[in-house]
Design a protein around this motif. Sequence first.
Motif, PDB file in Angstrom:
ATOM      1  N   SER A 115       0.834  -1.191   0.000  1.00 32.85           N
ATOM      2  CA  SER A 115       0.000   0.000   0.000  1.00 32.85           C
ATOM      3  C   SER A 115       0.870   1.243   0.000  1.00 32.85           C
ATOM      4  CB  SER A 115      -0.896   0.021   1.234  1.00 32.85           C
ATOM      5  OG  SER A 115      -1.746  -1.104   1.271  1.00 32.85           O
ATOM      6  N   CYS A 116       0.376   2.277  -0.643  1.00 39.39           N
ATOM      7  CA  CYS A 116       1.072   3.569  -0.679  1.00 39.39           C
ATOM      8  C   CYS A 116       0.075   4.632  -0.238  1.00 39.39           C
ATOM      9  CB  CYS A 116       1.586   3.863  -2.079  1.00 39.39           C
ATOM     10  SG  CYS A 116       2.345   5.487  -2.289  1.00 39.39           S
ATOM     11  N   VAL A 117       0.391   5.274   0.856  1.00 40.77           N
ATOM     12  CA  VAL A 117      -0.456   6.357   1.360  1.00 40.77           C
ATOM     13  C   VAL A 117      -0.009   7.653   0.713  1.00 40.77           C
ATOM     14  CG1 VAL A 117      -1.272   7.566   3.401  1.00 40.77           C
ATOM     15  CG2 VAL A 117      -0.687   5.128   3.550  1.00 40.77           C
ATOM     16  N   VAL A 118      -0.948   8.356   0.133  1.00 44.23           N
ATOM     17  CA  VAL A 118      -0.639   9.604  -0.568  1.00 44.23           C
ATOM     18  C   VAL A 118      -1.229  10.771   0.205  1.00 44.23           C
ATOM     19  CG1 VAL A 118      -0.849  10.881  -2.729  1.00 44.23           C
ATOM     20  CG2 VAL A 118      -0.744   8.369  -2.757  1.00 44.23           C
ATOM     21  N   THR A 119      -0.394  11.719   0.560  1.00 49.08           N
ATOM     22  CA  THR A 119      -0.878  12.940   1.192  1.00 49.08           C
ATOM     23  C   THR A 119      -0.476  14.124   0.333  1.00 49.08           C
ATOM     24  OG1 THR A 119       1.122  13.090   2.548  1.00 49.08           O
ATOM     25  CG2 THR A 119      -0.791  12.006   3.527  1.00 49.08           C
ATOM     26  N   GLY A 120      -1.372  15.124   0.265  1.00 52.95           N
ATOM     27  CA  GLY A 120      -1.118  16.283  -0.566  1.00 52.95           C
ATOM     28  C   GLY A 120      -1.974  16.254  -1.818  1.00 52.95           C
ATOM     29  N   TYR A 121      -1.854  17.315  -2.598  1.00 55.54           N
ATOM     30  CA  TYR A 121      -2.709  17.492  -3.763  1.00 55.54           C
ATOM     31  C   TYR A 121      -2.183  16.740  -4.986  1.00 55.54           C
ATOM     32  CZ  TYR A 121      -4.994  19.764  -7.691  1.00 55.54           C
ATOM     33  OH  TYR A 121      -5.695  20.008  -8.846  1.00 55.54           O
ATOM     34  N   MET A 122      -3.079  16.009  -5.646  1.00 53.75           N
ATOM     35  CA  MET A 122      -2.767  15.324  -6.888  1.00 53.75           C
ATOM     36  C   MET A 122      -3.622  15.920  -7.989  1.00 53.75           C
ATOM     37  SD  MET A 122      -0.541  12.958  -6.121  1.00 53.75           S
ATOM     38  CE  MET A 122      -0.692  11.666  -7.343  1.00 53.75           C
ATOM     39  N   ASN A 123      -3.023  16.303  -9.106  1.00 53.63           N
ATOM     40  CA  ASN A 123      -3.854  16.835 -10.187  1.00 53.63           C
ATOM     41  C   ASN A 123      -4.157  15.759 -11.213  1.00 53.63           C
ATOM     42  OD1 ASN A 123      -1.834  16.742 -12.295  1.00 53.63           O
ATOM     43  ND2 ASN A 123      -0.873  18.515 -11.319  1.00 53.63           N
ATOM     44  N   GLU A 124      -4.951  16.107 -12.201  1.00 52.23           N
ATOM     45  CA  GLU A 124      -5.455  15.112 -13.146  1.00 52.23           C
ATOM     46  C   GLU A 124      -4.394  14.621 -14.123  1.00 52.23           C
ATOM     47  OE1 GLU A 124     -10.167  16.401 -13.329  1.00 52.23           O
ATOM     48  OE2 GLU A 124      -8.865  16.778 -15.058  1.00 52.23           O
ATOM     49  N   ARG A 125      -3.209  15.150 -14.097  1.00 53.20           N
ATOM     50  CA  ARG A 125      -2.144  14.678 -14.981  1.00 53.20           C
ATOM     51  C   ARG A 125      -1.129  13.794 -14.266  1.00 53.20           C
ATOM     52  NH1 ARG A 125       0.972  18.279 -18.873  1.00 53.20           N
ATOM     53  NH2 ARG A 125       1.566  16.154 -19.476  1.00 53.20           N
ATOM     54  N   ASN A 126      -1.412  13.449 -13.031  1.00 55.97           N
ATOM     55  CA  ASN A 126      -0.453  12.634 -12.302  1.00 55.97           C
ATOM     56  C   ASN A 126      -0.607  11.148 -12.582  1.00 55.97           C
ATOM     57  OD1 ASN A 126      -0.221  15.185 -10.356  1.00 55.97           O
ATOM     58  ND2 ASN A 126       1.478  13.806  -9.962  1.00 55.97           N
ATOM     59  N   CYS A 127       0.502  10.463 -12.546  1.00 60.38           N
ATOM     60  CA  CYS A 127       0.550   9.012 -12.538  1.00 60.38           C
ATOM     61  C   CYS A 127       1.142   8.560 -11.217  1.00 60.38           C
ATOM     62  CB  CYS A 127       1.418   8.473 -13.670  1.00 60.38           C
ATOM     63  SG  CYS A 127       0.727   8.676 -15.311  1.00 60.38           S
ATOM     64  N   MET A 128       0.736   7.390 -10.792  1.00 62.34           N
ATOM     65  CA  MET A 128       1.329   6.734  -9.638  1.00 62.34           C
ATOM     66  C   MET A 128       2.037   5.482 -10.136  1.00 62.34           C
ATOM     67  SD  MET A 128       0.526   8.677  -7.150  1.00 62.34           S
ATOM     68  CE  MET A 128       1.233   7.612  -5.906  1.00 62.34           C
ATOM     69  N   ASP A 165       2.125  12.830 -16.226  1.00 57.43           N
ATOM     70  CA  ASP A 165       2.057  11.945 -17.380  1.00 57.43           C
ATOM     71  C   ASP A 165       2.789  12.523 -18.584  1.00 57.43           C
ATOM     72  OD1 ASP A 165      -1.412  12.890 -17.859  1.00 57.43           O
ATOM     73  OD2 ASP A 165       0.345  13.687 -18.893  1.00 57.43           O
ATOM     74  N   GLY A 166       3.022  11.666 -19.584  1.00 58.02           N
ATOM     75  CA  GLY A 166       3.762  12.095 -20.758  1.00 58.02           C
ATOM     76  C   GLY A 166       2.893  12.680 -21.859  1.00 58.02           C
ATOM     77  N   GLY A 167       1.653  12.980 -21.520  1.00 60.08           N
ATOM     78  CA  GLY A 167       0.712  13.493 -22.506  1.00 60.08           C
ATOM     79  C   GLY A 167      -0.321  12.420 -22.842  1.00 60.08           C
ATOM     80  N   GLY A 168      -1.528  12.833 -23.099  1.00 60.72           N
ATOM     81  CA  GLY A 168      -2.573  11.872 -23.431  1.00 60.72           C
ATOM     82  C   GLY A 168      -2.863  10.882 -22.326  1.00 60.72           C
ATOM     83  N   ALA A 169      -2.617  11.296 -21.089  1.00 60.55           N
ATOM     84  CA  ALA A 169      -2.875  10.445 -19.920  1.00 60.55           C
ATOM     85  C   ALA A 169      -2.063   9.159 -19.965  1.00 60.55           C
ATOM     86  CB  ALA A 169      -4.373  10.129 -19.783  1.00 60.55           C
ATOM     87  N   ALA A 170      -0.908   9.188 -20.628  1.00 59.99           N
ATOM     88  CA  ALA A 170      -0.035   8.020 -20.698  1.00 59.99           C
ATOM     89  C   ALA A 170       1.069   8.148 -19.665  1.00 59.99           C
ATOM     90  CB  ALA A 170       0.571   7.892 -22.089  1.00 59.99           C
ATOM     91  N   CYS A 171       1.206   7.159 -18.834  1.00 56.36           N
ATOM     92  CA  CYS A 171       2.222   7.208 -17.784  1.00 56.36           C
ATOM     93  C   CYS A 171       3.598   6.881 -18.371  1.00 56.36           C
ATOM     94  CB  CYS A 171       1.880   6.219 -16.675  1.00 56.36           C
ATOM     95  SG  CYS A 171       0.370   6.635 -15.780  1.00 56.36           S
ATOM     96  N   ARG A 172       4.590   7.591 -17.875  1.00 55.76           N
ATOM     97  CA  ARG A 172       5.946   7.355 -18.330  1.00 55.76           C
ATOM     98  C   ARG A 172       6.557   6.180 -17.582  1.00 55.76           C
ATOM     99  NH1 ARG A 172       8.341  13.549 -18.647  1.00 55.76           N
ATOM    100  NH2 ARG A 172       6.326  14.572 -18.839  1.00 55.76           N
ATOM    101  N   ILE A 177      -0.115   3.627 -12.914  1.00 51.94           N
ATOM    102  CA  ILE A 177      -1.535   3.886 -13.144  1.00 51.94           C
ATOM    103  C   ILE A 177      -1.765   5.384 -13.178  1.00 51.94           C
ATOM    104  CG2 ILE A 177      -2.068   3.739 -10.665  1.00 51.94           C
ATOM    105  CD1 ILE A 177      -4.769   2.442 -11.510  1.00 51.94           C
ATOM    106  N   HIS A 178      -2.550   5.847 -14.140  1.00 52.38           N
ATOM    107  CA  HIS A 178      -2.905   7.258 -14.195  1.00 52.38           C
ATOM    108  C   HIS A 178      -3.991   7.524 -13.165  1.00 52.38           C
ATOM    109  CE1 HIS A 178      -4.186  11.098 -15.986  1.00 52.38           C
ATOM    110  NE2 HIS A 178      -2.956  11.128 -16.460  1.00 52.38           N
ATOM    111  N   VAL A 179      -3.960   8.680 -12.543  1.00 51.56           N
ATOM    112  CA  VAL A 179      -4.928   8.959 -11.478  1.00 51.56           C
ATOM    113  C   VAL A 179      -6.361   8.940 -11.990  1.00 51.56           C
ATOM    114  CG1 VAL A 179      -3.316  10.242 -10.032  1.00 51.56           C
ATOM    115  CG2 VAL A 179      -4.686  11.462 -11.745  1.00 51.56           C
TER     116      VAL A 179
END
Length: 127
Positions: free
Chosen positions: A21-34, A101-108, A51-53
């Motif tokens: 499990s990975c606990v995430v704290t703080g703001y994530m925007n719609e272009r983030n990948c985990m 992300d690298g564009g187009g919601a594609a994770c790098r 995985i894209h958010v």
Amino acid sequence: QVQLAEYGGGSVQAGGSLKLSCVVTGYMNERNCMAWFRQSSEKEREGVAAIHVTGRDTSVADSVAGRFSISQDWRKSMVYLQMNSLEPEDTATYYCATGVDGGGAACRQDPSTYTPWGRGTQVTVSS
């Protein structure tokens, strides 16, 4: 500022399962990948899964395909790595990281594009 913390590692026998499990704290925007990466003393840092958010992109490395899966639950601010049929070669420290992300919601796949990282959790698989 985003902070990540992994837990759930441990020691298992080959063929066993673990869920990280990975606990995430703080703001994530719609272009983030985990993503989950791993590193052992014998190998370079390796991307395991991402995985894209938004859920629009999910990928796993060929080395773990069919055994590992990544998921997320933003109601709990959590990202998971389910690991089944573990092998001794899966022994490593596993890290959670986030990146744009690298564009187009594609994770790098390049770990250098991810920051910040968690401190890691150790997974040891014995034969």
